[in-house]
Design an enzyme around this catalytic site. Sequence first.
Site, PDB file in Angstrom:
ATOM      1  N   ARG A  30      -0.091  -7.657   2.288  1.00  0.00           N
ATOM      2  CA  ARG A  30      -0.406  -8.217   0.965  1.00  0.00           C
ATOM      3  C   ARG A  30       0.125  -7.426  -0.220  1.00  0.00           C
ATOM      4  O   ARG A  30      -0.041  -6.309  -0.133  1.00  0.00           O
ATOM      5  CB  ARG A  30      -1.752  -8.498   0.883  1.00  0.00           C
ATOM      6  CG  ARG A  30      -2.245  -9.680   1.905  1.00  0.00           C
ATOM      7  CD  ARG A  30      -3.515 -10.397   1.206  1.00  0.00           C
ATOM      8  NE  ARG A  30      -4.194 -10.987   2.501  1.00  0.00           N
ATOM      9  CZ  ARG A  30      -3.846 -12.040   2.999  1.00  0.00           C
ATOM     10  NH1 ARG A  30      -3.012 -12.809   2.021  1.00  0.00           N
ATOM     11  NH2 ARG A  30      -4.391 -12.668   4.071  1.00  0.00           N
ATOM     12  N   ASP A  31       0.804  -8.097  -0.990  1.00  0.00           N
ATOM     13  CA  ASP A  31       1.277  -7.290  -2.261  1.00  0.00           C
ATOM     14  C   ASP A  31       0.068  -6.889  -3.260  1.00  0.00           C
ATOM     15  O   ASP A  31      -1.074  -7.625  -3.252  1.00  0.00           O
ATOM     16  CB  ASP A  31       2.088  -8.284  -3.130  1.00  0.00           C
ATOM     17  CG  ASP A  31       2.922  -7.434  -4.328  1.00  0.00           C
ATOM     18  OD1 ASP A  31       3.898  -7.545  -4.237  1.00  0.00           O
ATOM     19  OD2 ASP A  31       2.104  -7.038  -5.230  1.00  0.00           O
ATOM     20  N   HIS A 101      12.534  -5.969   0.853  1.00  0.00           N
ATOM     21  CA  HIS A 101      11.346  -6.879   1.314  1.00  0.00           C
ATOM     22  C   HIS A 101      11.497  -8.124   0.857  1.00  0.00           C
ATOM     23  O   HIS A 101      11.945  -8.471  -0.328  1.00  0.00           O
ATOM     24  CB  HIS A 101      10.244  -6.208   0.700  1.00  0.00           C
ATOM     25  CG  HIS A 101      10.193  -6.066  -0.956  1.00  0.00           C
ATOM     26  ND1 HIS A 101      11.154  -4.699  -1.477  1.00  0.00           N
ATOM     27  CD2 HIS A 101       9.854  -6.649  -1.865  1.00  0.00           C
ATOM     28  CE1 HIS A 101      10.821  -4.763  -2.765  1.00  0.00           C
ATOM     29  NE2 HIS A 101      10.294  -6.001  -3.121  1.00  0.00           N
TER      30      HIS A 101
HETATM   31  P1  5GP Z   1       9.943  -5.910  -6.208  1.00  0.00           P
HETATM   32  O1  5GP Z   1       9.622  -6.339  -7.593  1.00  0.00           O
HETATM   33  O2  5GP Z   1      10.459  -4.602  -5.779  1.00  0.00           O
HETATM   34  O3  5GP Z   1      10.757  -6.977  -5.704  1.00  0.00           O
HETATM   35  O4  5GP Z   1       8.396  -6.142  -5.491  1.00  0.00           O
HETATM   36  C1  5GP Z   1       7.687  -4.869  -5.118  1.00  0.00           C
HETATM   37  C2  5GP Z   1       6.304  -5.410  -5.001  1.00  0.00           C
HETATM   38  O5  5GP Z   1       5.639  -4.373  -4.153  1.00  0.00           O
HETATM   39  C3  5GP Z   1       5.704  -5.760  -6.269  1.00  0.00           C
HETATM   40  O6  5GP Z   1       5.034  -7.128  -6.145  1.00  0.00           O
HETATM   41  C4  5GP Z   1       4.283  -4.901  -6.099  1.00  0.00           C
HETATM   42  O7  5GP Z   1       3.287  -5.374  -6.694  1.00  0.00           O
HETATM   43  C5  5GP Z   1       4.239  -4.471  -4.713  1.00  0.00           C
HETATM   44  N1  5GP Z   1       3.532  -3.037  -4.422  1.00  0.00           N
HETATM   45  C6  5GP Z   1       3.878  -1.703  -5.212  1.00  0.00           C
HETATM   46  N2  5GP Z   1       3.378  -0.859  -4.897  1.00  0.00           N
HETATM   47  C7  5GP Z   1       2.515  -1.263  -3.675  1.00  0.00           C
HETATM   48  C8  5GP Z   1       1.678  -0.702  -2.933  1.00  0.00           C
HETATM   49  O8  5GP Z   1       1.454   0.533  -2.954  1.00  0.00           O
HETATM   50  N3  5GP Z   1       1.100  -1.711  -1.995  1.00  0.00           N
HETATM   51  C9  5GP Z   1       1.229  -2.914  -1.843  1.00  0.00           C
HETATM   52  N4  5GP Z   1       0.569  -3.665  -1.075  1.00  0.00           N
HETATM   53  N5  5GP Z   1       2.109  -3.459  -2.599  1.00  0.00           N
HETATM   54  C10 5GP Z   1       2.653  -2.736  -3.763  1.00  0.00           C
END
Ligand code: 5GP
Length: 110
Positions: A30-31, A101
């Site tokens: 989960r995010d 991701h």
């Molecule tokens: P991006 O913006 O790079 O596509 O998405 C990265 C996502 O990773 C964001 O939605 C953020 O909330 C999530 N995220 C960042 N750090 C962590 C973490 O330590 N654990 C989890 N589960 N999600 C994370």
Amino acid sequence: MENDCLFCKIANKDVPTDFLYENDRLVVFRDINPHAPVHILIVPKKHIRSINNLTEADNEIVSELIMVGKEMAKKESVSESGYKLFFNVERGGGQVIFHLHLHLIGGWKR
Ligand code: 5GP
Ligand code: ZN
């Protein structure tokens, strides 16, 4: 495994995270900062920076990310109501973690 990559550390279990699903090639969790009632990340174990860095050799893992996204949508009961599967690509595309991701978001009230 890339040094100082958070998602490599999560996939490698150096940063403890509850996985909803795991196999030899990917992990699902989960995010931490959900943007929807359901917000799940499907993450290859292999370090790939972004969609821009994909090669032909990655065809199978990309296909698997999407298929697992579909299965997770079913498990989270958002298949029927609908959901989004998307990749943010580089800074201008909203990417903040530079390890590929797939986002699955859904579960809004209709
Ligand atoms: P991006 O913006 O790079 O596509 O998405 C990265 C996502 O990773 C964001 O939605 C953020 O909330 C999530 N995220 C960042 N750090 C962590 C973490 O330590 N654990 C989890 N589960 N999600 C994370
Ligand atoms: Zn990585």
